[in-house]
Design a protein around this motif. Structure first.
Motif: not given
Length: 427
Positions: A108-110, A344-354
């Motif tokens: 999901h987004e954060v 993230y290595e190249c672009d923004h993403q949704h998050v599942q775990r951090a």
């Protein structure tokens, strides 16, 4: 009335009373790695406890982790953690040394990302062993607070006998919190300056800042998504994540000339652009003649836009490395995670775990060496693209007092009988 504020004081009282009826527990025995309570009325949790180092009668370093799940809603996930200490401990505190947050279903987004030791206290007296008691709050939420998540905290506790170590803790119970609104026009790096002028630390004392927590949250703004009910102007906002980072800056533990300890924390919380967000940090202080510091600072480098360097393979696994520090000039040493970065290595993403955390800490007093492992994770639901992680460790050191405590022998004096022998002298 906010009943959650009563949790820790009530538990402290119960722990003290319970000590009257319990004996000392063996601190060298780890608890089971997982434990599940009745799901109908208690949250799921799992816990690990172990001793990293102990100099019996003088100093102990413990470490642990504990996890809980939060179903939904705007309230953070909270845990009350207790850790028994040996009987000789009359002073102690806890360090936030890592965190791990994950959505239980998909990605999901954060909106909010938080890991925070909100209260801490060493409970002594009552006839039982001293107990380190602290309350922890964590949150991983999107716009609607409707997605369940798991929160795990990683901590390092320390306890000592003040007859051997000249140190005391300030701001321990509530911590010292600093908050700021980072406007998007000010750039992605938020800088928070903290000052402590309410305690008993004096200008001649060495002082070290103990990391206790962070709380990042995007500011409310109009951000309409296709959903029911329809959007409102002041709805909470959530976004993708590109980078999250934290860096606590303290040059050394030198005495403070003005008697008011101060320090700086820098943070990053962003998607591919820069957005207005709230930042709150929490810390505590430990000071005294025995306190030392090997400081380290993590320079923050904001990541923006899409890059051409992307690993195409799946990389959504926990990365673990082992680190060693040699020849520390301290009798005892404790690592503190004072700087970390995930992106993230190249672009923004949704998050599942951090998450990022240190564990398996070992101090060798013979070589004055410190060893620890660092684990990190940042992924969406399919684990691609990969992520980058970096960190810094500051070492909290202690040297024993130059004048050891006087050991009083209170045993009764032996019954010594002296017999006089008469001597006859010849004339």
């Amino acid at each position: 009335m906010n009943f959650k504020r009563l949790i820790l004081p009530a538990t402290i009282m119960l722990v003290a009373l319970a000590g009257c009826a319990t004996g000392k527990q063996d601190n060298d025995t780890s608890l089971p790695e997982s434990h599940t309570t009745d799901a109908s009325n208690q949250p799921f949790f799992k816990a690990v406890r172990k001793v990293g180092f102990e100099d019996a009668g003088r100093f102990i370093m413990v470490e642990g982790s504990q996890c809980t799940e939060q179903a939904n809603g705007p309230e953070p996930a909270t845990m009350l953690i207790t850790h028994d200490m040996p009987a000789y401990v009359n002073n102690g505190t806890v360090i936030l040394n890592g965190w791990d947050l994950r959505y239980l279903h998909s990605d999901h987004e954060v909106r909010t990302l938080r890991a925070d030791i909100t209260h801490s206290k060493l409970v002594t007296g009552g006839g039982g062993p001293p107990v380190l008691v602290f309350e922890v709050a964590g949150e991983l939420s999107d716009q609607n607070w409707d997605d369940p998540y798991e929160f795990c905290v990683y901590y390092t506790g320390l306890g000592f006998n003040s007859a051997w170590i000249n140190a005391r803790i300030e701001g321990d119970y509530n911590g010292i919190s600093t908050q700021a609104l980072q406007i998007h026009s000010e750039g992605p790096i938020a800088t928070l300056e903290s000052l402590w002028d309410s305690g008993t630390l004096k200008g001649h004392d060495s002082m070290v800042v103990i990391p206790r927590g962070f709380d990042f949250q995007y500011d409310n703004q109009f951000e309409c998504e296709f959903r029911f009910p329809p959007c409102r102007w002041n709805d909470p906002a959530d976004h993708h994540l590109r980078q999250v980072a934290y860096s606590l800056f303290q040059t050394d533990a030198s005495p403070n000339p003005d008697g008011n300890p101060h320090w700086v924390t820098q943070t990053i919380f962003k998607d591919s652009g820069t957005r207005t967000h709230w930042v709150r940090t929490r810390a505590a202080l430990i000071g005294g003649e025995s306190v030392k510091l090997r400081a380290s600072f993590l320079p923050l480098n904001p990541r923006s836009g899409r890059t051409s360097i992307c690993r195409n393979g799946t990389d959504g696994i926990v990365h673990t490395e082992t680190f060693r520090i040699y020849d520390l000039p301290y009798d005892y040493a404790v690592p503190m995670l004072t700087g970390w970065n995930l992106d993230y290595e190249c672009d923004h993403q949704h998050v599942q775990r951090a998450g990022i955390w240190i564990h398996d800490i070992r101090f060798d007093p013979d070589s004055n060496g410190l060893e620890y492992k660092l684990s990190s994770i940042l992924r969406d639901k399919n684990g691609a693209p990969g992520f980058n992680a970096s960190h810094r460790i500051s070492v909290l050191g202690f040297n024993r007092s130059s004048i050891p405590p006087v050991v009083v022998d209170d045993r009764p004096a032996p019954d010594i009988q002296i017999r006089l022998r008469k001597q006859h002298l010849n004339p």
